[in-house]
Design a protein around this motif. Structure first.
Motif, short mmCIF file in Angstrom:
data_model
loop_
_atom_site.label_atom_id
_atom_site.label_comp_id
_atom_site.label_asym_id
_atom_site.label_seq_id
_atom_site.Cartn_x
_atom_site.Cartn_y
_atom_site.Cartn_z
N GLU A 207 7.10 -0.92 5.31
CA GLU A 207 6.32 -0.90 4.18
C GLU A 207 5.03 -1.68 4.66
N ASP B 149 5.83 5.37 6.80
CA ASP B 149 6.02 7.02 7.20
C ASP B 149 5.19 7.79 6.14
N ASP B 150 4.51 7.15 5.13
CA ASP B 150 3.36 7.81 4.49
C ASP B 150 2.24 7.98 5.28
N ILE B 151 2.07 7.15 6.33
CA ILE B 151 0.78 7.33 6.93
C ILE B 151 1.19 8.09 8.48
N ILE C 27 0.85 -1.04 -0.02
CA ILE C 27 -0.05 -0.08 0.05
C ILE C 27 0.92 1.43 0.15
N CYS C 28 1.89 1.39 0.99
CA CYS C 28 2.80 2.63 1.28
C CYS C 28 3.96 2.06 1.91
N LYS C 29 4.47 3.20 2.26
CA LYS C 29 5.66 3.13 3.16
C LYS C 29 4.92 3.71 4.68
N ARG D 261 -4.65 6.65 6.06
CA ARG D 261 -4.70 6.70 4.84
C ARG D 261 -5.72 6.08 4.11
N VAL E 96 -7.36 3.67 1.30
CA VAL E 96 -7.24 2.94 0.06
C VAL E 96 -8.49 2.97 -0.75
#
Length: 103
Positions: free
Chosen positions: A98, A11-13, A7-9, A19, A21
């Protein structure tokens, strides 16, 4: 055997945030990160009036719905008493920084 989708790293949340989806059917999934960097995934609809949980306030292992203040457990999707109801939860895991969602 589950299939996992990146989905993302982590740290992206944002800590104490989420976040979203987006899915073509079945409703969106909100992925939450708490202060301890634990990650949880719930259907992005409060069981009360379908408020967007992704816009709620994360505290501990709960999220407070922004519409009417219901608290929803991030671990199981159940409303905290005295409220009653639940939303679907989804398997999520973090590996090497991740975030993966079970599909």
């Amino acid at each position: 055997m589950s299939n996992w989708k990146l989905i993302c790293k982590l740290d992206d949340i944002p800590q104490l945030g989420s976040r979203v989806v987006q899915r073509q059917s079945g409703g969106d999934i909100a992925i939450f990160r708490n202060a301890e960097d634990e990650v949880f995934a719930l259907h992005d609809k409060c069981p009360h009036k379908s408020g967007p949980l992704s816009q709620g306030i994360v505290h501990g292992r709960k999220v407070t719905c922004p519409l009417h203040g219901w608290n929803i457990g991030l671990e199981d999707g159940h409303a905290v008493a005295p409220d009653v109801g639940s939303c679907s939860k989804f398997e999520v895991k973090v590996e090497n920084g991740e975030v993966f969602l079970s599909v």
